[in-house]
Design a protein around this motif. Structure first.
Motif, PDB file in Angstrom:
ATOM      1  N   GLY A 127      -3.108 -27.662  16.634  1.00  0.00           N
ATOM      2  CA  GLY A 127      -3.296 -26.483  17.530  1.00  0.00           C
ATOM      3  C   GLY A 127      -1.636 -26.264  17.894  1.00  0.00           C
ATOM      4  N   GLY A 128      -0.988 -27.138  18.352  1.00  0.00           N
ATOM      5  CA  GLY A 128       0.313 -27.116  18.714  1.00  0.00           C
ATOM      6  C   GLY A 128       1.301 -26.208  17.778  1.00  0.00           C
ATOM      7  N   ALA A 129       1.196 -26.743  16.648  1.00  0.00           N
ATOM      8  CA  ALA A 129       1.823 -26.196  15.623  1.00  0.00           C
ATOM      9  C   ALA A 129       1.428 -24.600  15.457  1.00  0.00           C
ATOM     10  CB  ALA A 129       1.532 -26.893  14.228  1.00  0.00           C
ATOM     11  N   GLY A 130       0.163 -24.432  15.514  1.00  0.00           N
ATOM     12  CA  GLY A 130      -0.275 -23.050  15.584  1.00  0.00           C
ATOM     13  C   GLY A 130       0.341 -22.124  16.656  1.00  0.00           C
ATOM     14  N   GLY A 131       0.193 -22.862  17.724  1.00  0.00           N
ATOM     15  CA  GLY A 131       1.034 -22.166  18.995  1.00  0.00           C
ATOM     16  C   GLY A 131       2.535 -21.873  18.786  1.00  0.00           C
ATOM     17  N   LEU A 132       3.182 -22.735  18.151  1.00  0.00           N
ATOM     18  CA  LEU A 132       4.634 -22.579  17.672  1.00  0.00           C
ATOM     19  C   LEU A 132       4.731 -21.378  16.795  1.00  0.00           C
ATOM     20  CD1 LEU A 132       7.321 -23.786  18.292  1.00  0.00           C
ATOM     21  CD2 LEU A 132       6.928 -25.339  16.234  1.00  0.00           C
ATOM     22  N   ILE A 133       4.080 -21.546  15.857  1.00  0.00           N
ATOM     23  CA  ILE A 133       3.988 -20.177  14.843  1.00  0.00           C
ATOM     24  C   ILE A 133       3.721 -19.166  15.575  1.00  0.00           C
ATOM     25  CG2 ILE A 133       2.822 -19.245  12.877  1.00  0.00           C
ATOM     26  CD1 ILE A 133       4.669 -21.631  12.116  1.00  0.00           C
ATOM     27  N   PHE A 134       2.928 -19.237  16.318  1.00  0.00           N
ATOM     28  CA  PHE A 134       2.442 -17.829  16.930  1.00  0.00           C
ATOM     29  C   PHE A 134       3.548 -17.566  18.074  1.00  0.00           C
ATOM     30  CE2 PHE A 134       0.932 -15.475  20.739  1.00  0.00           C
ATOM     31  CZ  PHE A 134       0.302 -14.371  20.322  1.00  0.00           C
ATOM     32  N   THR A 138       5.635 -13.918  17.424  1.00  0.00           N
ATOM     33  CA  THR A 138       5.797 -12.831  18.333  1.00  0.00           C
ATOM     34  C   THR A 138       6.629 -12.631  19.193  1.00  0.00           C
ATOM     35  OG1 THR A 138       4.413 -14.186  19.839  1.00  0.00           O
ATOM     36  CG2 THR A 138       3.188 -12.783  18.141  1.00  0.00           C
ATOM     37  N   ARG A 139       7.742 -13.355  19.011  1.00  0.00           N
ATOM     38  CA  ARG A 139       8.996 -13.162  20.169  1.00  0.00           C
ATOM     39  C   ARG A 139       9.207 -11.732  20.197  1.00  0.00           C
ATOM     40  NH1 ARG A 139      12.926 -17.425  17.111  1.00  0.00           N
ATOM     41  NH2 ARG A 139      12.686 -16.181  15.218  1.00  0.00           N
ATOM     42  N   PRO A 140       9.958 -11.375  21.377  1.00  0.00           N
ATOM     43  CA  PRO A 140      10.384 -10.132  21.609  1.00  0.00           C
ATOM     44  C   PRO A 140      11.700  -9.905  20.830  1.00  0.00           C
ATOM     45  CG  PRO A 140       9.867 -11.134  23.762  1.00  0.00           C
ATOM     46  CD  PRO A 140       9.752 -12.233  22.588  1.00  0.00           C
ATOM     47  N   GLU A 141      11.651  -8.535  20.390  1.00  0.00           N
ATOM     48  CA  GLU A 141      12.986  -8.263  19.550  1.00  0.00           C
ATOM     49  C   GLU A 141      14.246  -8.360  20.649  1.00  0.00           C
ATOM     50  OE1 GLU A 141      13.279  -7.729  16.399  1.00  0.00           O
ATOM     51  OE2 GLU A 141      11.019  -8.206  16.191  1.00  0.00           O
ATOM     52  N   PRO A 142      15.548  -8.799  20.002  1.00  0.00           N
ATOM     53  CA  PRO A 142      16.604  -8.712  21.114  1.00  0.00           C
ATOM     54  C   PRO A 142      17.193  -7.375  21.272  1.00  0.00           C
ATOM     55  CG  PRO A 142      17.255 -10.084  19.121  1.00  0.00           C
ATOM     56  CD  PRO A 142      15.671  -9.443  18.848  1.00  0.00           C
TER      57      PRO A 142
END
Length: 143
Positions: A127-134, A138-142
């Motif tokens: 689950g933590g690996a899935g959270g890392l992928i998420f 989904t990180r904001p664009e610079p």
């Protein structure tokens, strides 16, 4: 759109790792009885679990992660600097909670290796690996 793709990727990674950890946990129980299991048998067991657990385990993972990642997203709106840690912890806690809730509500352990602490923690790692992928997807664009 990137949140939907991030969520789908998170579920897929969690399911892949989760089923691998299930199959290897089951094999560990067999080898503890003195049986020898070869590498090809380990791969076959992992492939079998991956292709045969999707109808029950995949929806449970999907539900667990939609709740965990949504709660984390709300928290991350107040603590954006902890975004990666928050999503990794959300996935980890979400998967561990899934198994603990199943045990508490149904009185059964649906995934045999989660009867042991190591197996439960490995599902949390999935689950933590899935959270890392998420987080990464989904990180904001610079700006």
């Amino acid at each position: 759109m990137k949140f939907a793709l991030g969520y789908i990727a998170a579920v897929a990674v969690t399911y892949l790792l989760g089923t691998i950890f299930v199959s290897q946990g089951n094999i560990a129980a067999v080898t503890s009885m003195g049986y020898e299991i070869g590498f090809s048998q380990r791969i076959a067991a992992a492939a079998h679990d991956f292709t045969h657990m999707y109808d029950i385990y995949l929806p449970l993972i999907a539900i667990s992660l939609i709740i965990a990642l949504s709660v984390a997203a709300l928290i991350m709106s107040f603590l954006p600097d902890l975004r990666m840690t928050g999503y990794v912890l959300a996935g980890l806690v979400g998967l561990i909670a899934l198994h603990l809730i199943l045990k508490a509500v149904l009185g059964l352990t649906g995934i045999a290796p989660t009867r042991e602490l190591a197996g439960l923690l490995l599902q949390g790692v999935a689950g933590g690996a899935g959270g890392l992928i998420f987080h990464y997807m989904t990180r904001p664009e610079p700006v």
